[in-house]
Write a protein that holds these residues in place. Sequence first.
Motif, mmCIF file in Angstrom:
data_model
loop_
_atom_site.group_PDB
_atom_site.id
_atom_site.type_symbol
_atom_site.label_atom_id
_atom_site.label_comp_id
_atom_site.label_asym_id
_atom_site.label_seq_id
_atom_site.Cartn_x
_atom_site.Cartn_y
_atom_site.Cartn_z
ATOM 1 N N ASN A 245 0.815 -1.219 0.000
ATOM 2 C CA ASN A 245 0.000 0.000 0.000
ATOM 3 C C ASN A 245 0.848 1.268 0.000
ATOM 4 O O ASN A 245 0.326 2.339 -0.260
ATOM 5 N N GLU A 246 2.133 1.154 0.249
ATOM 6 C CA GLU A 246 3.023 2.305 0.115
ATOM 7 C C GLU A 246 3.460 2.487 -1.336
ATOM 8 O O GLU A 246 3.937 3.546 -1.706
ATOM 9 N N LEU A 247 3.305 1.434 -2.142
ATOM 10 C CA LEU A 247 3.775 1.452 -3.520
ATOM 11 C C LEU A 247 2.645 1.642 -4.526
ATOM 12 O O LEU A 247 2.824 2.279 -5.544
ATOM 13 N N PHE A 248 1.489 1.049 -4.237
ATOM 14 C CA PHE A 248 0.330 1.212 -5.118
ATOM 15 C C PHE A 248 -0.936 0.920 -4.338
ATOM 16 O O PHE A 248 -0.908 0.315 -3.267
ATOM 17 N N ARG A 249 -2.039 1.366 -4.882
ATOM 18 C CA ARG A 249 -3.356 1.092 -4.309
ATOM 19 C C ARG A 249 -4.275 0.671 -5.445
ATOM 20 O O ARG A 249 -4.079 1.079 -6.586
ATOM 21 N N ILE B 221 -7.804 1.119 -7.052
ATOM 22 C CA ILE B 221 -8.949 2.025 -7.076
ATOM 23 C C ILE B 221 -9.867 1.527 -8.180
ATOM 24 O O ILE B 221 -9.450 1.447 -9.340
ATOM 25 N N ASP B 222 -11.078 1.171 -7.796
ATOM 26 C CA ASP B 222 -12.038 0.593 -8.740
ATOM 27 C C ASP B 222 -11.447 -0.615 -9.465
ATOM 28 O O ASP B 222 -11.638 -0.802 -10.666
ATOM 29 N N GLY B 223 -10.681 -1.418 -8.733
ATOM 30 C CA GLY B 223 -10.105 -2.634 -9.285
ATOM 31 C C GLY B 223 -8.861 -2.444 -10.131
ATOM 32 O O GLY B 223 -8.312 -3.406 -10.655
ATOM 33 N N GLU B 224 -8.401 -1.212 -10.266
ATOM 34 C CA GLU B 224 -7.218 -0.919 -11.078
ATOM 35 C C GLU B 224 -6.065 -0.487 -10.185
ATOM 36 O O GLU B 224 -6.254 0.320 -9.274
ATOM 37 N N PRO B 225 -4.848 -1.001 -10.444
ATOM 38 C CA PRO B 225 -3.703 -0.562 -9.629
ATOM 39 C C PRO B 225 -3.306 0.874 -9.983
ATOM 40 O O PRO B 225 -3.195 1.218 -11.157
ATOM 41 N N LYS C 207 5.805 6.652 -4.021
ATOM 42 C CA LYS C 207 6.963 5.801 -3.717
ATOM 43 C C LYS C 207 7.146 4.742 -4.794
ATOM 44 O O LYS C 207 8.266 4.441 -5.206
ATOM 45 N N GLY C 208 6.048 4.190 -5.288
ATOM 46 C CA GLY C 208 6.125 3.213 -6.372
ATOM 47 C C GLY C 208 6.664 3.837 -7.649
ATOM 48 O O GLY C 208 7.482 3.237 -8.345
ATOM 49 N N MET D 149 4.229 -5.232 -13.362
ATOM 50 C CA MET D 149 4.471 -4.073 -12.511
ATOM 51 C C MET D 149 4.700 -4.472 -11.048
ATOM 52 O O MET D 149 5.613 -3.963 -10.402
ATOM 53 N N HIS D 150 3.871 -5.382 -10.534
ATOM 54 C CA HIS D 150 4.001 -5.758 -9.129
ATOM 55 C C HIS D 150 5.375 -6.368 -8.861
ATOM 56 O O HIS D 150 6.033 -6.043 -7.875
#
Length: 83
Positions: free
Chosen positions: A4-8, A10-14, A19-20, A70-71
């Motif tokens: 959660n510091e790198l991505f979130r 939102i509406d199922g999309e990263p 920081k990411g 990406m992950h």
Amino acid sequence: MSDNELFREIDGEPMIAPKGMSLLLGVPLTDILAESARHNGQQWTLPAEWIKSGIRRSKEYQAATGRSDMHGALEYWAAREAK
């Protein structure tokens, strides 16, 4: 470092967090935050040198791991920068 510091999502999309972006592009977090603030939260285009750096880092990640997600790239660069 938690995801959660790198991505979130939102509406199922990263959505990449600052920081990411810093990790993927190889740009200092302070530079990303300053550029974002300069645009007052509006959409903006990444500087060409940031894009070049991100492409270079993407190729390095792919060569080292054989992956292109990406992950995985976020995990790879977070681990590399923690050393």
